[in-house]
Design a protein around this motif. Structure first.
Motif, short mmCIF file in Angstrom:
data_model
loop_
_atom_site.label_atom_id
_atom_site.label_comp_id
_atom_site.label_asym_id
_atom_site.label_seq_id
_atom_site.Cartn_x
_atom_site.Cartn_y
_atom_site.Cartn_z
N CYS B 119 0.81 -1.28 0.08
CA CYS B 119 0.01 0.01 0.08
C CYS B 119 0.83 1.16 -0.04
O CYS B 119 0.60 2.26 -0.87
CB CYS B 119 -0.90 0.12 1.14
SG CYS B 119 -0.07 -0.35 2.86
N ARG B 147 -6.97 5.55 -4.19
CA ARG B 147 -7.20 4.26 -3.95
C ARG B 147 -6.30 3.32 -4.77
O ARG B 147 -6.75 2.05 -4.80
CB ARG B 147 -8.65 3.61 -4.26
CG ARG B 147 -9.51 4.33 -3.19
CD ARG B 147 -11.01 4.31 -3.86
NE ARG B 147 -11.38 5.66 -4.04
CZ ARG B 147 -12.60 5.98 -4.63
NH1 ARG B 147 -13.33 5.01 -4.89
NH2 ARG B 147 -12.94 7.22 -4.98
N TYR B 148 -5.00 3.59 -5.08
CA TYR B 148 -4.08 2.66 -5.34
C TYR B 148 -3.57 1.64 -4.35
O TYR B 148 -3.51 0.38 -4.75
CB TYR B 148 -2.73 3.42 -5.71
CG TYR B 148 -2.83 3.97 -7.24
CD1 TYR B 148 -4.02 4.15 -7.61
CD2 TYR B 148 -1.44 4.55 -7.58
CE1 TYR B 148 -3.82 4.68 -9.21
CE2 TYR B 148 -1.63 5.11 -8.93
CZ TYR B 148 -2.64 5.16 -9.68
OH TYR B 148 -2.49 5.74 -10.87
N VAL B 151 -5.80 -1.24 -4.41
CA VAL B 151 -5.45 -2.41 -5.44
C VAL B 151 -4.32 -2.97 -5.38
O VAL B 151 -4.12 -4.39 -5.22
CB VAL B 151 -5.30 -1.73 -6.83
CG1 VAL B 151 -4.99 -2.42 -7.98
CG2 VAL B 151 -6.58 -0.50 -7.08
N ALA B 152 -3.18 -2.34 -4.53
CA ALA B 152 -2.11 -3.08 -4.36
C ALA B 152 -2.02 -4.06 -3.27
O ALA B 152 -1.26 -5.07 -3.27
CB ALA B 152 -0.90 -1.80 -4.07
N GLY B 156 -6.04 -7.48 0.33
CA GLY B 156 -7.51 -6.85 0.18
C GLY B 156 -8.07 -6.02 1.32
O GLY B 156 -9.06 -6.27 1.86
N THR B 261 3.91 -4.68 -7.39
CA THR B 261 3.07 -3.65 -7.37
C THR B 261 3.54 -2.68 -8.35
O THR B 261 2.97 -1.91 -9.48
CB THR B 261 2.50 -3.08 -6.32
OG1 THR B 261 3.69 -2.57 -5.48
CG2 THR B 261 1.38 -3.88 -5.63
N PHE B 264 2.87 -3.60 -11.64
CA PHE B 264 1.53 -3.21 -12.15
C PHE B 264 1.47 -1.87 -12.57
O PHE B 264 0.93 -1.43 -13.63
CB PHE B 264 0.62 -3.48 -10.96
CG PHE B 264 -0.72 -2.97 -11.02
CD1 PHE B 264 -1.67 -2.99 -11.79
CD2 PHE B 264 -0.84 -1.65 -10.01
CE1 PHE B 264 -2.76 -2.27 -11.66
CE2 PHE B 264 -1.95 -0.97 -9.87
CZ PHE B 264 -2.77 -1.15 -10.80
#
Ligand code: SF4
Ligand code: SF4
Lengths: 379, 315
Positions: B119, B147-148, B151-152, B156, B261, B264
């Motif tokens: 995060c 809100r990355y 996702v990262a 969850g 990440t 990503f």
């Protein structure tokens, strides 16, 4: 040629020395690692070099259950726990009921994992108030120690966590309804061991297993926990036994295998029920005294049971007319007969056979109507 | 793990260069972190769940979360798997125990407080920080709401509070950072009647967990979840089953997630180049508060978040 031989010898001795050294190191390491798997010394000892004379033991330390027998001591019937008196009514712990039940398992050590030689310590003496105590992370606080202890069983058989089983709210605060099953009975009904149990098994060659339960207790001097090692409250009290998974082959046979590992399947499995073991069938019906012995008294354990020489002297080598009390056989010899030597009556030294009176007496008397002394009742 | 890879090495140099006084014990076993950092150990074989969830209640209390929907005696909550949300920083879920159906496993779920948090790595404005004490904390004042982080996070965990239009923020467990600073222990560990949650130095907890596995091999799956997963986490779990059977993500990389990440993020170059600039611009425009350091790269933000010493927005 000679040189080659010498070289070979040198090589050989080198290998042997190396192997010896390795073996030595191995032994040392084994001894060391065995120590290393135990908890660190400081778990139990306050000083760095405890000695037998001054072990400097901490009063409360052992994290694990203490193994081995602990003499039964008369515990209290009911213990009252009042630490949370401001929030709940006093917790009434029926000690006797629980003590009765753990007899089926590991005895007092199920809960009293720290067993000293004297009086048992109360939980409070070791378990403090602080959760996650940095001084000793592995020791739960008193609250958690109680909860873990109680819930490990109560949750298992009731499939529930019923706080109200122990904690009744103080009147005036929110009322919690209680059903009558929550009321603890004063003591556990006596657990009577069954005589014989018959099992129907899927083993085709011998589907029926007859287990003479009482006989095992009597003959081998076993206590419940010798076999019932993994017993728990749930095994008897589970409200929904059906959900418990069936035992594996291994688990089913484990207890019997403790002693019968060497025996074949036929030892237990048969196509019909097996009768109890009868010593008479071996050709030697046991008399009152012998029938009360446990097998090991005559047949030492750890060996295959062998046929013994059945003459009395084989075991009772110290008996002679001077020290043998004939009364133990149920017949107290009268004055005249007690003067005789054994072989005067037991002519063939066969003591299991009743002597023949006519060997000495010509008047045709028999053992039944004129015994050579007083008949006693033996238990 | 165990060896210093290139990234860690780079991190050292960056930290050393920018701060001069980087924490000294950087070369600890797996994570190059503070060896004295705290952690939490949840022993899922001890959690009773049913009629309890005291940890959820305590969490709500100390974090001032709404207790409107909390009914501890309502056990129907266990019928489906819950996830963390803005009202629930922690939730307890139930999983069947195939070996002993009468005692299912209950697993408390919350932020894992990763040693190298994805995060934080994904965050463009350094809103997340790994504190030297262990907790990964969030600063709502700098968050731009991209809100990355959500996702990262491989677990969850972070959730977004949509309900207040004026102060939108990401919500997640703080491991009671402020309580730790006051010398208290996290609220859930304090309340738990079973002490299924233990608070302590992470290294001590690992030793404790090992000891439990060693002395009760029949009780535990021989693995400490979180010791290495996602590059190591502050929150550790002892389980009676393989963690996958208890709802933990499958096939978690043993390397830290920032690495992954970043991949990503680089797949979305547009987002990476324009979005931050735009958002940060907007942000600076709309807020009177100045953010002194502009986010140069995601890498930097995670480094600095590691180095931050007390959770305040600036070092
Ligand atoms: S308070 Fe403890 S026992 Fe209760 S649900 Fe939470 S972790 Fe489990
Ligand atoms: S990545 Fe997820 S689990 Fe890890 S610290 Fe961030 S929010 Fe918590």
């Amino acid at each position: 040629m000679h040189r080659e031989k010498k070289d070979r010898f040198k090589f050989f001795s080198l290998v042997v020395t190396l192997l010896l050294l390795l073996a030595l190191v191995g032994v040392r390491q084994a001894a060391f690692s065995q120590n290393a798997t135990k908890s660190p010394c400081s778990d139990c000892h306050v000083c760095p070099w405890p000695t037998a004379k001054e072990p400097c033991l901490k009063s409360c330390t052992r994290p694990e259950k203490v193994q081995g027998p602990i003499s039964a001591h008369p515990g209290p019937d009911v213990t009252i726990l009042g630490q949370l008196a401001d929030m709940y009514q006093l917790v009434r712990f029926n000690h006797k009921l629980h003590a009765d039940m753990v007899g089926m398992e590991q005895g007092c050590t199920v809960c009293h994992h720290y067993a000293t030689s004297g009086k048992y310590l109360s939980c409070r003496e070791c378990h403090g108030k602080k959760p996650s105590n940095p001084e000793n992370l592995r020791q739960p606080s008193l609250k958690a120690a109680y909860h873990r202890q109680c819930l490990s069983c109560h949750r298992e058989w009731s499939h529930q966590t019923r706080c109200t089983l122990c904690h009744l709210p103080v009147p005036g605060k929110t009322a919690v309804t209680l059903d009558s099953t929550d009321i603890i009975r004063p003591s556990h009904p006596a657990i009577t061991p069954p005589q014989t149990k018959i099992f129907n098994t899927p083993y085709e060659l011998g589907p029926i297993v007859t287990f003479h339960h009482q006989e095992h207790i009597d003959r081998f001097g076993l206590s419940c926990a010798n076999c019932h090692q993994k017993e728990n409250c749930g095994n008897c009290h589970d409200i929904q036994k059906a959900v418990r998974p069936a035992k594996s082959m291994e688990e089913v046979h484990a207890v019997c295998n403790n002693c019968h590992r060497q025996d074949g399947c036929n030892k237990c499995h048969d196509t019909k029920e097996k009768p109890k073991f009868s010593h008479a069938a071996t050709g030697w019906p046991l008399n009152t005294y012998h029938s009360k012995l446990d097998c090991r008294a005559c047949h030492p354990t750890g060996k295959k049971i062998a046929r013994l020489d059945s003459s009395c002297k084989n075991c009772h080598s110290g008996w002679n007319p001077g020290n043998f009390k004939h009364a133990v056989t149920g017949l107290k010899l009268d004055e005249i007969h007690s003067q005789l030597d054994c072989v005067n009556c037991h002519t063939e030294r066969n003591y299991s056979q009743t002597p023949n009176c006519s060997d000495c007496h010509a008047d045709g008397r028999s053992h039944i109507d004129s015994p050579p002394g007083e008949r006693l009742k033996i238990k | 793990m165990g060896n210093i890879n290139r990234r860690t090495f780079l991190k050292f140099s960056v930290i050393a260069a920018t701060l001069g006084a980087a924490p000294s014990a950087k070369s600890q076993e797996n994570f190059s972190g503070w060896p004295e950092r705290y952690g939490m150990l949840t022993d899922t074989t001890l959690c009773i769940g049913l009629n309890c969830r005291k940890c959820e209640e305590a969490c709500k209390k100390v974090n001032n979360l709404s207790r409107k929907n909390l009914n501890l005696s309502d056990n129907s909550v266990f019928e489906h798997k819950r996830r963390t949300d803005p009202e629930n920083y922690t939730v307890v879920n139930r999983f069947p125990n195939p070996n002993k159906p009468e005692t299912p496993y209950y697993v408390k779920k919350q932020c894992m407080h990763c040693d190298e948090p994805a995060c934080a790595s994904a965050c463009l404005v350094k809103a997340f920080k790994k504190t030297p004490e262990g907790p990964v904390i969030y600063n709502k004042d700098v968050c731009i709401g991209c809100r990355y982080c959500m996702v990262a996070c491989p677990f969850g965990i972070p959730s977004y509070d949509y309900f207040d239009a004026y102060t939108p923020q990401v919500r997640k467990c703080t491991m009671c950072y402020d309580r730790i600073q006051q010398g208290k222990i996290p609220a859930c560990a304090e309340i738990c009647p079973q002490e299924a949650i233990t608070f302590g130095k992470r290294k001590d907890l690992i030793a404790l967990a090992r000891e439990r596995i060693r002395s009760h091999p029949e009780r535990y799956h021989p693995h400490i979840f979180g010791e290495e997963e996602a590059g190591g986490t502050s929150w550790l779990y002892l389980t009676g089953l393989d963690s996958v059977q208890l709802g933990f993500p499958n096939a978690l990389a043993k390397t830290a997630y920032p690495e992954l990440t970043r991949g990503f993020l680089s797949a979305v170059p547009l987002v990476l180049t324009i979005w931050p600039v735009l958002l940060v611009g907007l942000y600076k425009f709309s807020q009177s508060r100045q953010v002194k350091e502009s986010p140069e790269s995601t890498q930097n933000s995670v480094e600095e978040s590691h180095a931050g010493s007390n959770g305040k927005p600036d070092n």
